[in-house]
Scaffold this active site. Structure first.
Site, mmCIF file in Angstrom:
data_model
loop_
_atom_site.group_PDB
_atom_site.id
_atom_site.type_symbol
_atom_site.label_atom_id
_atom_site.label_comp_id
_atom_site.label_asym_id
_atom_site.label_seq_id
_atom_site.Cartn_x
_atom_site.Cartn_y
_atom_site.Cartn_z
ATOM 1 N N GLY A 51 0.811 -1.219 0.000
ATOM 2 C CA GLY A 51 0.000 0.000 0.000
ATOM 3 C C GLY A 51 0.837 1.257 0.000
ATOM 4 C CG LEU A 93 -1.005 1.918 -4.101
ATOM 5 C CD1 LEU A 93 -2.167 1.691 -5.067
ATOM 6 C CD2 LEU A 93 -0.029 0.757 -4.159
ATOM 7 C CG HIS A 94 5.432 5.192 -4.328
ATOM 8 N ND1 HIS A 94 6.131 4.634 -5.370
ATOM 9 C CD2 HIS A 94 5.768 4.470 -3.230
ATOM 10 C CE1 HIS A 94 6.870 3.640 -4.925
ATOM 11 N NE2 HIS A 94 6.665 3.512 -3.621
ATOM 12 C CG HIS A 127 3.490 1.000 -5.502
ATOM 13 N ND1 HIS A 127 3.464 1.901 -4.468
ATOM 14 C CD2 HIS A 127 4.115 -0.106 -5.019
ATOM 15 C CE1 HIS A 127 4.034 1.372 -3.401
ATOM 16 N NE2 HIS A 127 4.449 0.160 -3.702
ATOM 17 N N GLY A 159 10.061 -3.763 -8.222
ATOM 18 C CA GLY A 159 10.904 -2.604 -8.523
ATOM 19 C C GLY A 159 12.367 -2.889 -8.199
ATOM 20 C CG ASP A 185 12.278 -2.728 -2.396
ATOM 21 O OD1 ASP A 185 12.714 -2.394 -1.297
ATOM 22 O OD2 ASP A 185 11.290 -2.182 -2.927
ATOM 23 C CD GLN A 245 10.584 -7.175 -2.121
ATOM 24 O OE1 GLN A 245 10.335 -7.201 -0.933
ATOM 25 N NE2 GLN A 245 9.969 -6.336 -2.935
ATOM 26 C CB SER A 273 5.437 3.115 0.947
ATOM 27 O OG SER A 273 5.020 2.481 -0.235
#
Ligand code: PAF
Length: 285
Positions: A31, A33-34, A37, A147, A150, A153, A186
């Site tokens: 969440g 969101l920007h 995202h 993205g 990260d 990740q 975020s």
């Protein structure tokens, strides 16, 4: 736009779409969101029939309760943004729906999480890997979008999908930055005015590192030292978790910059942890 909170309902929708031969592009989020995202959602919409976005602040990937409680949440704003941009389904399960009582199965990639963010955030990537596998099993996407900010990740998710033979393609998209260069996150909404200015040190460090590499400097120690000088000059920087030069695939430290090197940094600006990274392929002389 459908809003779904129940796992079985989400699974049913995914099954129905697949019966109709429709493809699902999936953007997992927590969440707040920007534009980062939104770039993933736009890409998902370009290559898939339907776009599913999950909004779930995953408690098991937070090593500190304080960090979890402070994580920005504004579901009404997120739903409005998702609807406007044309998301087909928002999946927003509760914690109990994802981790009902008795839940005891976790996914872990050995080795890859030990360095960088893994060394400062114990259990973080085990939490990320577990929720990502669970979300993939529920949403059953053809392609899932992550993205590059990260980076670790993305490497871990790509690895676990390969190792577990999961039928999903991982797409990793470039970091989206504000006009002044700050990587969108975020967490940025938590920065005060002064902190927002000081947070730019990550981008300044990246620009400076690229300039050094373009001028022929290739030893990682010099690059890291110059980054630290820039970062530590900022008043709001409370702590540096790491400034590392690693191999993009193994995430292990390397002594020299080459095409496969990645500069990765994690710092605390006030109470907010920020990360950023860059590669050097285009500046190596
Ligand atoms: O990058 C994130 O927002 C999260 O780590 C993810 C992938 C949604 C898992 O909770």
């Amino acid at each position: 736009m459908k809003i779904v909170s129940v796992v079985e309902e989400m699974k049913h929708i995914s099954r129905s779409l697949h019966v109709e031969n429709k493809s699902i592009g999936f953007v997992p989020t927590m969440g707040a969101l920007h534009d980062g995202h939104l770039s993933l959602i736009k890409e998902a919409a370009k290559y898939n029939d339907y776009v599913v976005v999950s909004i779930f602040i995953n408690p098991i990937q937070f090593d500190e309760k304080k960090d979890l409680l402070a994580y920005p949440a504004d579901i009404l704003r997120d739903l409005e943004i998702a609807k406007k941009i044309g998301v087909s389904v928002v999946f927003k399960p509760t914690v109990n729906e994802m981790y009902p009582s008795g839940f005891c199965t976790f996914v872990d990639t050995e080795g890859l999480p030990q360095n960088l963010c893994g060394s400062n955030r114990s259990g973080h990537f085990k939490g990320v890997s577990t929720v990502v596998v669970k979300l993939f099993n529920i949403v059953k996407p053809e392609i899932a979008y992550f993205g590059e900010k990260d980076f670790q990740q993305a490497v871990i998710v790509t690895r676990l999908v390969k190792d577990l033979g999961m039928d999903v393609k991982i797409a990793v998209l470039p970091t989206v930055r504000a006009d002044d260069g700050l990587a969108l996150s975020s967490r940025n909404v938590r920065l005060s005015g002064l902190e927002r200015g000081d947070a730019l040190c990550l981008f300044e460090a990246i620009k400076n590192a690229k300039m050094l590499v373009a001028s022929g400097v290739t030893d990682a120690t010099s690059i890291k030292k110059s980054c630290l000088r820039i970062i530590n000059a900022k008043k709001s920087v409370k702590k540096v978790d790491y400034v590392s030069v690693v191999n993009r695939d193994t995430l292990l430290d390397v002594p020299f910059i080459d095409e496969s090197a990645l500069l990765a940094m994690a710092i605390w600006v006030g109470e907010t942890r920020l990360i950023d990274n860059c590669s050097f392929a285009e500046c190596i002389v």
